[in-house]
Design an enzyme around this catalytic site. Structure first.
Site, PDB file in Angstrom:
ATOM      1  N   CYS A 221     -12.046  -6.097  20.899  1.00 32.55           N
ATOM      2  CA  CYS A 221     -12.689  -5.136  20.684  1.00 32.55           C
ATOM      3  C   CYS A 221     -12.943  -4.299  19.180  1.00 32.55           C
ATOM      4  O   CYS A 221     -12.752  -5.709  18.205  1.00 32.55           O
ATOM      5  CB  CYS A 221     -11.034  -3.875  20.931  1.00 32.55           C
ATOM      6  SG  CYS A 221     -10.085  -4.194  21.582  1.00 32.55           S
TER       7      CYS A 221
ATOM      8  N   CYS B 296       5.240  -2.516   7.689  1.00 31.27           N
ATOM      9  CA  CYS B 296       4.533  -2.412   7.953  1.00 31.27           C
ATOM     10  C   CYS B 296       3.343  -3.449   8.971  1.00 31.27           C
ATOM     11  O   CYS B 296       3.299  -4.059   7.841  1.00 31.27           O
ATOM     12  CB  CYS B 296       4.223  -1.073   7.646  1.00 31.27           C
ATOM     13  SG  CYS B 296       2.885  -0.262   8.479  1.00 31.27           S
ATOM     14  N   ASP B 297       2.833  -2.913  10.612  1.00 31.23           N
ATOM     15  CA  ASP B 297       1.620  -4.161  10.467  1.00 31.23           C
ATOM     16  C   ASP B 297       0.163  -3.406   9.964  1.00 31.23           C
ATOM     17  O   ASP B 297      -0.306  -4.447  10.098  1.00 31.23           O
ATOM     18  CB  ASP B 297       1.707  -3.120  12.054  1.00 31.23           C
ATOM     19  CG  ASP B 297       1.190  -2.220  12.561  1.00 31.23           C
ATOM     20  OD1 ASP B 297       2.227  -0.558  11.907  1.00 31.23           O
ATOM     21  OD2 ASP B 297       1.201  -1.988  13.716  1.00 31.23           O
TER      22      ASP B 297
ATOM     23  N   CYS C 148      -1.876  17.403  -2.533  1.00 34.20           N
ATOM     24  CA  CYS C 148      -1.348  17.456  -1.886  1.00 34.20           C
ATOM     25  C   CYS C 148      -0.024  18.118  -2.367  1.00 34.20           C
ATOM     26  O   CYS C 148       0.747  19.040  -1.240  1.00 34.20           O
ATOM     27  CB  CYS C 148      -0.446  16.262  -1.910  1.00 34.20           C
ATOM     28  SG  CYS C 148      -1.834  14.724  -0.310  1.00 34.20           S
TER      29      CYS C 148
ATOM     30  N   CYS D 172       3.170  16.896   6.460  1.00 37.54           N
ATOM     31  CA  CYS D 172       2.329  16.294   6.692  1.00 37.54           C
ATOM     32  C   CYS D 172       2.766  14.953   5.599  1.00 37.54           C
ATOM     33  O   CYS D 172       2.812  13.681   6.193  1.00 37.54           O
ATOM     34  CB  CYS D 172       0.477  15.738   7.229  1.00 37.54           C
ATOM     35  SG  CYS D 172      -0.062  16.111   5.232  1.00 37.54           S
TER      36      CYS D 172
ATOM     37  N   CYS E 163      -0.467   8.623   6.680  1.00 43.44           N
ATOM     38  CA  CYS E 163      -0.411   7.864   6.710  1.00 43.44           C
ATOM     39  C   CYS E 163      -0.932   7.198   5.498  1.00 43.44           C
ATOM     40  O   CYS E 163      -1.745   7.031   4.880  1.00 43.44           O
ATOM     41  CB  CYS E 163      -1.087   7.306   7.905  1.00 43.44           C
ATOM     42  SG  CYS E 163      -0.781   5.270   7.619  1.00 43.44           S
TER      43      CYS E 163
END
Length: 386
Positions: free
Chosen positions: A27, A282-283, A324, A333, A337
């Site tokens: 992909c 984390c991946d 933020c 939120c 991420c």
């Protein structure tokens, strides 16, 4: 170990890359395929038996009553059905009394057949199936090394899982190519009875730069997609389609904690384990600087309690800049991420690439989510308590 630390360990999930980045597709937008360069000694990466036993044994000892394993890749089906028969056998052997094991399995669907589906059904695996929409959209980026699209194989996999009674949901990447086609994608999923959905924004950055790769959707594109998809999701009095982003927001409006890490104040819901026992936070941060240790050398619980992992967990809130902190949507939120801070380390105070996207969605959905929260609250208040 303090009682607080023990409770913290019991809540951690595990994400396992037992096949590392090995995959039978190529992909174009895959973020994990380049991780092969971290482990170049073998053409094929498969978790050895001794690592699997140590991994499951360590985790079952530290986990609480609901140990949660997520099996991803690369493509985990390349390991073969027998590998996962061994997984469930070792889990049963290592489980403590009262533990109810949950297994998640993320797949591109290419190798899924009745034998795989019977395994998933027997042991209650929850399967995530990657499908980006109708054939022309899906095949645009999701193809094999020869450029042949995988749509037909994925649809066959969906039918096989359905026929065998396997619970599964759809993971749909939103790309530059598909972001303007939310209604078409939604109609496709509904027409095929696919009502458990995750829409994931696709963005990767050119190495060492803030320039998004060609397949990446812009913040405005993704925001528009979310707003269009939200309108379809919210058409019913109470939505019957599960869509992770929207259901997460509804949970927040009801007053429940966000179910997924993207909208939580802190990261660190799980540990990632590579095929050789290397552990990362984390991946999306499988990088040499974020290697936490190797479970063949250090007990998994010690790795989970390490200052480096704790610093990673706290970095999300600390990375929020002044804009933020002043934002009226921060409590929905928490900066998004960490991986979506372009070209930055997770502790850098930079705006999230998709900040504009989430602002668009939050503003667009606010009134309807308030209505839904009231409706759901009224229904729950009328439900008899047993």
């Amino acid at each position: 170990m303090t009682p607080e630390q023990q409770q913290d360990l019991q809540r951690l999930g595990l994400l396992v890359k037992a096949a590392s980045a090995d995959c039978n597709l190529r992909c174009e937008y895959c973020f994990y395929l380049p991780k092969r360069e971290l482990y170049p000694r073998s053409k094929r990466h498969a978790m050895p038996r001794e690592v699997l036993h140590r991994l499951i044994g360590d985790y079952m000892q530290m986990a609480g009553p609901n140990p949660s394993f997520g099996w991803q890749g690369g493509e985990p089906t390349t390991l073969g059905v027998e590998f996962f028969r061994r997984v469930v056998a070792v889990q049963a052997q290592k489980a403590r009394p009262g533990q109810a094991i949950a297994n998640g399995f993320q797949t591109n669907g290419v190798l899924i057949d009745d034998e795989w589906a019977r395994l998933f059904a027997r042991y209650n695996f929850l399967v995530g199936l990657s499908l980006d929409g109708p054939e022309e959209i899906h095949n645009h980026y999701r193809h094999d090394a020869r450029g042949k699209g995988s749509f037909e194989q994925v649809m066959r996999a969906a039918a096989t899982l359905e026929r065998n009674g396997v619970e599964f949901n759809i993971l749909c990447m939103v790309t530059a190519y598909s972001a303007g086609r939310a209604h078409e994608i939604w109609d496709f999923f509904m027409a095929h009875g696919l009502r458990y959905l995750q829409f994931i924004p696709c963005v990767e950055f050119e190495p060492g730069t803030d320039r998004p790769a060609h397949f990446s959707c812009t913040p405005e594109q993704y925001g528009g997609f979310l707003c269009d998809a939200f309108d379809r999701w919210a058409e019913e009095e109470v939505p019957s389609v599960y869509c992770r982003t929207f259901n997460d927001l509804l949970a927040a409006y009801i007053g429940a904690p966000a179910p997924t890490c993207i909208f939580r104040a802190h990261c660190g819901d799980y540990l990632l384990v590579e095929h050789n026992g290397d552990v990362y936070p984390c991946d999306f941060f499988v990088e040499p600087q974020w290697l936490l240790g190797n479970l063949m050398e250090t007990p998994l619980a010690d790795i989970a309690l390490s200052p480096k992992f704790q610093a990673f967990r706290e970095a999300k809130s600390g990375a929020c800049g002044e804009a933020c902190r002043r934002c009226p949507w921060l409590s929905l939120c928490y900066g998004g991420c960490q991986r979506h801070r372009p070209g930055a380390a997770p502790d850098a105070g930079r705006p999230n690439y998709f900040c504009t996207s989430y602002r668009m969605l939050f503003e667009h959905s606010q009134a309807r989510l308030k209505e839904l929260a009231e409706t759901v609250g009224e229904r729950e208040s009328r439900t008899p308590q047993g």
